[in-house]
Design an enzyme around this catalytic site. Structure first.
Site, PDB file in Angstrom:
ATOM      1  N   THR A 146       3.800  80.882  52.059  1.00 57.99           N
ATOM      2  CA  THR A 146       3.307  78.893  51.849  1.00 57.99           C
ATOM      3  C   THR A 146       2.272  78.683  53.258  1.00 57.99           C
ATOM      4  OG1 THR A 146       4.747  78.496  50.854  1.00 57.99           O
ATOM      5  CG2 THR A 146       3.368  76.923  51.315  1.00 57.99           C
ATOM      6  N   LYS A 197      15.215  68.967  71.128  1.00 58.09           N
ATOM      7  CA  LYS A 197      15.689  68.353  71.753  1.00 58.09           C
ATOM      8  C   LYS A 197      16.116  67.515  71.811  1.00 58.09           C
ATOM      9  CE  LYS A 197      11.086  69.966  75.716  1.00 58.09           C
ATOM     10  NZ  LYS A 197      10.912  68.604  75.784  1.00 58.09           N
ATOM     11  N   ARG A 240       6.331  71.452  55.677  1.00 54.69           N
ATOM     12  CA  ARG A 240       8.667  71.961  55.355  1.00 54.69           C
ATOM     13  C   ARG A 240       9.269  71.557  55.866  1.00 54.69           C
ATOM     14  NH1 ARG A 240       8.753  77.961  52.913  1.00 54.69           N
ATOM     15  NH2 ARG A 240       7.476  77.227  51.006  1.00 54.69           N
ATOM     16  N   HIS A 280       7.994  71.939  45.466  1.00 58.64           N
ATOM     17  CA  HIS A 280       6.687  72.808  45.864  1.00 58.64           C
ATOM     18  C   HIS A 280       5.559  72.234  45.155  1.00 58.64           C
ATOM     19  CE1 HIS A 280       5.003  75.916  48.044  1.00 58.64           C
ATOM     20  NE2 HIS A 280       6.241  76.194  47.587  1.00 58.64           N
TER      21      HIS A 280
HETATM   22  C1  NCD Z   1       9.255  79.712  47.141  1.00 61.33           C
HETATM   23  C2  NCD Z   1      10.019  78.800  48.102  1.00 61.33           C
HETATM   24  O1  NCD Z   1      10.197  78.768  49.049  1.00 61.33           O
HETATM   25  O2  NCD Z   1      10.510  77.178  47.574  1.00 61.33           O
HETATM   26  N1  NCD Z   1       8.568  80.883  47.687  1.00 61.33           N
HETATM   27  C3  NCD Z   1       6.835  80.340  47.740  1.00 61.33           C
HETATM   28  O3  NCD Z   1       6.703  79.715  48.309  1.00 61.33           O
HETATM   29  N2  NCD Z   1       6.580  81.298  47.706  1.00 61.33           N
HETATM   30  C4  NCD Z   1      10.464  80.539  46.775  1.00 61.33           C
HETATM   31  C5  NCD Z   1      11.639  81.127  46.799  1.00 61.33           C
HETATM   32  O4  NCD Z   1      11.821  80.529  48.763  1.00 61.33           O
HETATM   33  O5  NCD Z   1      12.595  81.677  46.059  1.00 61.33           O
END
Ligand code: NCD
Length: 310
Positions: free
Chosen positions: A60, A88, A109, A137
């Site tokens: 990502t 910190k 994220r 996501h």
């Molecule tokens: C996924 C996530 O981070 O949710 N990965 C991603 O972004 N392609 C899937 C996962 O971690 O299983």
């Protein structure tokens, strides 16, 4: 059906904030991005994207950074909180209020559900949710739809199977919401401990036909899309619970003998053991192609949000 809203300056927090027309528009623009991804562009010259990643990521983050770079912009940020002021004790709101000064768009994220929404409330620039805990996501769902459209030529009319960890897997939550805007049949395959989150199931089954089951092989002959997911070990309350469902599914090339010839196998990646390597060589496997489509979709989204596309 609602009109496609303008994307300029828009936050991408939940897939539920988007209409079918919006999603179709992102995909139409992804088609336009394909030649630019190959030869480069200066469409976003001088624009800056900050990636704030509080959780592990390979695809990502690199996908967003590559998308920005291919459009002529610059990407900066952090891939782990080690070495940042988070160590910190700086809270997310303050980090957002600081980093928004350095960039034109923030990609966040975070392990906590609701974190992306909160970041969007504090930021005066657009925030893109790159994964909010086990919740959502949205950009992954957009690229998943795009993969279906590119590989199968349509989304309407498909039988789509989502299999694996439907409880903690955020990609399947966003994808189920997105698919419910199309005319599809949805099969949800999981161990009973990992059934689809209740609020997702309720909303989605109000719009499309949904069937829940535990056995994967039963649905393979029906499927047009088989979307496998990893059991999200890090999100379990106890290792003991994880052990109960570990290795629940392991798709092999011989399981696919019963599949339609056009059926595609997808996975957001990373894969652990739910897809055997024998599947990679079959014509069904599209999970690495998905990565490429993801780049195009993220180019499209960044271009739209930063007003380089309309
Ligand atoms: C996924 C996530 O981070 O949710 N990965 C991603 O972004 N392609 C899937 C996962 O971690 O299983």
């Amino acid at each position: 059906m609602s009109e496609s809203a303008s994307f300029v300056g828009r936050d991408i927090v939940s897939i539920r904030d988007f209409s079918r027309r919006d999603l179709d528009h992102v995909m139409d623009m992804a088609v336009v991005m394909e030649p630019l991804a190959k030869k480069g562009s200066d469409m976003l010259h001088g624009r800056i994207m900050a990636t704030l990643f509080y959780e592990a990521s390979t695809r990502t983050r690199l996908s967003f950074e590559s998308a920005m770079t291919r459009l002529g912009g610059t990407a900066l940020g952090f891939a782990e909180t080690k070495g940042t002021s988070v160590e910190k004790g700086e809270n997310l709101a303050d980090t957002i209020r600081v980093t928004e000064n350095y960039a034109d768009v923030l990609v966040v994220r975070h392990p906590l559900e609701g974190a992306a929404r909160m970041a969007a409330e504090f930021a005066s620039i657009p925030v893109i949710n790159a994964g909010s805990g086990a919740e959502e996501h949205p950009t992954q769902a957009m690229l998943d739809l795009y993969t279906m459209r590119k590989e199968l030529g349509r989304i309407d009319g498909l039988n789509v199977v989502l299999a694996g960890d439907l409880r903690y897997g955020r990609t399947v939550h966003s994808l189920a919401y997105a698919l419910s805007l199309y005319d599809i049949n949805l099969y949800l395959v999981s161990p009973s401990l990992l059934k689809m989150r209740k609020e997702v199931l309720e909303e989605v089954s109000g719009r499309i036909k949904v069937q829940e089951l535990e056995e994967l092989n039963k649905v393979i002959p029906e499927a047009d899309v088989l979307y496998m997911t990893r059991i999200q070990k890090e999100r379990f309350g106890s290792l003991e619970d994880y052990e109960k469902v570990r290795g629940s599914y392991s798709l092999t090339a011989s399981d696919l003998a019963a599949a339609k010839s056009e059926m595609i196998v997808m996975h957001p990646l990373p894969r652990i053991d739910e897809i055997d390597y024998s599947v990679d060589k079959t014509t069904h496997s599209k999970y690495f192609k998905q990565v490429w489509y993801g780049l195009l979709v993220r180019m499209s989204l960044i271009g739209l949000v930063l007003a380089a596309l309309s």
